[in-house]
Enzyme design. Structure first.
Site, PDB file in Angstrom:
ATOM      1  N   SER A   1       0.917  -1.273   0.111  1.00  0.00           N
ATOM      2  CA  SER A   1       0.025  -0.155   0.052  1.00  0.00           C
ATOM      3  C   SER A   1       1.006   1.343   0.142  1.00  0.00           C
ATOM      4  CB  SER A   1      -0.761   0.106   1.249  1.00  0.00           C
ATOM      5  OG  SER A   1      -1.772  -1.304   1.193  1.00  0.00           O
TER       6      SER A   1
HETATM    7  N1  SAM Z   1      -0.799  -4.892   4.074  1.00  0.00           N
HETATM    8  C1  SAM Z   1      -0.093  -5.103   3.067  1.00  0.00           C
HETATM    9  C2  SAM Z   1       1.291  -4.306   2.951  1.00  0.00           C
HETATM   10  O1  SAM Z   1       1.758  -3.821   3.827  1.00  0.00           O
HETATM   11  O2  SAM Z   1       2.069  -4.783   1.860  1.00  0.00           O
HETATM   12  C3  SAM Z   1      -0.664  -4.773   1.822  1.00  0.00           C
HETATM   13  C4  SAM Z   1      -2.021  -5.494   1.543  1.00  0.00           C
HETATM   14  S1  SAM Z   1      -2.571  -5.657  -0.067  1.00  0.00           S
HETATM   15  C5  SAM Z   1      -3.205  -4.096  -0.562  1.00  0.00           C
HETATM   16  C6  SAM Z   1      -3.793  -6.763   0.054  1.00  0.00           C
HETATM   17  C7  SAM Z   1      -3.484  -8.106   0.557  1.00  0.00           C
HETATM   18  O3  SAM Z   1      -4.695  -8.689   1.040  1.00  0.00           O
HETATM   19  C8  SAM Z   1      -2.995  -8.832  -0.793  1.00  0.00           C
HETATM   20  O4  SAM Z   1      -1.825  -9.404  -0.202  1.00  0.00           O
HETATM   21  C9  SAM Z   1      -4.271  -9.919  -0.483  1.00  0.00           C
HETATM   22  O5  SAM Z   1      -3.658 -11.214  -0.910  1.00  0.00           O
HETATM   23  C10 SAM Z   1      -4.639 -10.114   0.760  1.00  0.00           C
HETATM   24  N2  SAM Z   1      -5.947 -10.708   0.864  1.00  0.00           N
HETATM   25  C11 SAM Z   1      -7.098 -10.286   0.078  1.00  0.00           C
HETATM   26  N3  SAM Z   1      -8.113 -11.136   0.723  1.00  0.00           N
HETATM   27  C12 SAM Z   1      -7.592 -11.666   1.844  1.00  0.00           C
HETATM   28  C13 SAM Z   1      -8.371 -12.558   2.676  1.00  0.00           C
HETATM   29  N4  SAM Z   1      -9.774 -12.859   2.748  1.00  0.00           N
HETATM   30  N5  SAM Z   1      -7.560 -13.024   3.798  1.00  0.00           N
HETATM   31  C14 SAM Z   1      -6.137 -12.453   4.074  1.00  0.00           C
HETATM   32  N6  SAM Z   1      -5.506 -12.086   2.901  1.00  0.00           N
HETATM   33  C15 SAM Z   1      -6.229 -11.288   1.938  1.00  0.00           C
END
Ligand code: SAM
Length: 215
Positions: free
Chosen positions: A60
């Site tokens: 992000s």
């Molecule tokens: N917090 C992260 C970072 O610091 O890099 C960025 C997050 S990225 C925008 C969103 C993440 O949420 C992705 O890696 C995606 O695979 C994960 N994601 C989506 N749905 C999810 C779920 N139900 N449970 C866990 N992770 C999930």
């Protein structure tokens, strides 16, 4: 530009944009965001944008990381749940500012890379699980703070249930492309108070209580 200088400039920009929590500013000044992205992108790690991390996911934008963390109002004593580990950077920020962090990622290769990056910084207070974060982490509940870092269609009820009295939940809620940050405060009596903040664009939260994979 030297990466430490670039990091200082990034944080100075965050302050100009209204990030005032000194602890959040300190954590983002200390943590090397460049180790959470591909080596070839290290020189872009301190510009205020999201970057690809593989598997069609992103780390992000620093401003959004700072804003969401500030909204949690952490003091250092909290047990925090993060959903969407991604690169692990946000988990590292939380681990610096709270007592314990529980983070869930659904994509195994991302989770394994994040674990390595967190271990390389000696952040031993981060527990990482591979699975569907839309169900929270019931065995470890309640949490003083919950942060969802993927865009959700609604606030999953189980997350409200896993939030401790006096706790805070921050989650981007909206449609598949645009969302609004929502802060939910749970009073000591269990009453909920909701507040909306910045607009944002997150990848989708996919799972039982989120978006379905094919929608
Ligand atoms: N917090 C992260 C970072 O610091 O890099 C960025 C997050 S990225 C925008 C969103 C993440 O949420 C992705 O890696 C995606 O695979 C994960 N994601 C989506 N749905 C999810 C779920 N139900 N449970 C866990 N992770 C999930």
């Amino acid at each position: 530009m030297n990466l430490a200088v670039a990091r200082k400039r990034m944080v100075a920009e965050l302050e100009k944009r209204g990030i005032v929590d000194r602890r959040v500013i300190g954590a983002m000044l200390d943590l090397p965001r460049h180790i959470f992205v591909e080596e070839a992108m290290a020189d872009q790690a301190y510009s205020d944008g999201s970057l690809p991390i593989g598997e069609k996911q992103t780390i992000s934008q620093p401003y959004i990381v700072a804003k969401m963390t500030q909204m949690l109002g952490l003091t250092g004593r909290e047990k925090v749940l993060e959903l969407g580990t991604g690169s692990g950077y946000q988990a590292a920020v939380l681990a610096t500012l709270a007592d314990r962090v529980y983070t869930v990622e659904r994509i195994r290769p991302l989770a394994l890379k994040a674990r390595k990056a967190l271990d390389s910084l000696g952040l031993l207070n981060v527990n990482l699980r591979i699975g569907d974060g839309t169900e929270g982490w019931a065995e470890e509940a309640p949490f003083d703070a919950i942060l969802v870092t993927a865009g959700a269609p609604d606030i999953p009820q189980c997350l409200i249930e896993q939030l401790a009295p006096g706790g805070r939940l921050v989650i981007p809620v909206g449609d598949r492309s645009d969302q609004q940050l929502v802060l939910v405060k749970k009073g000591l009596d269990g009453a909920l108070h909701k507040q909306e903040a910045d607009g944002c664009r997150f990848v989708r939260l996919i799972g039982r209580n989120g978006w379905s994979e094919d929608r």
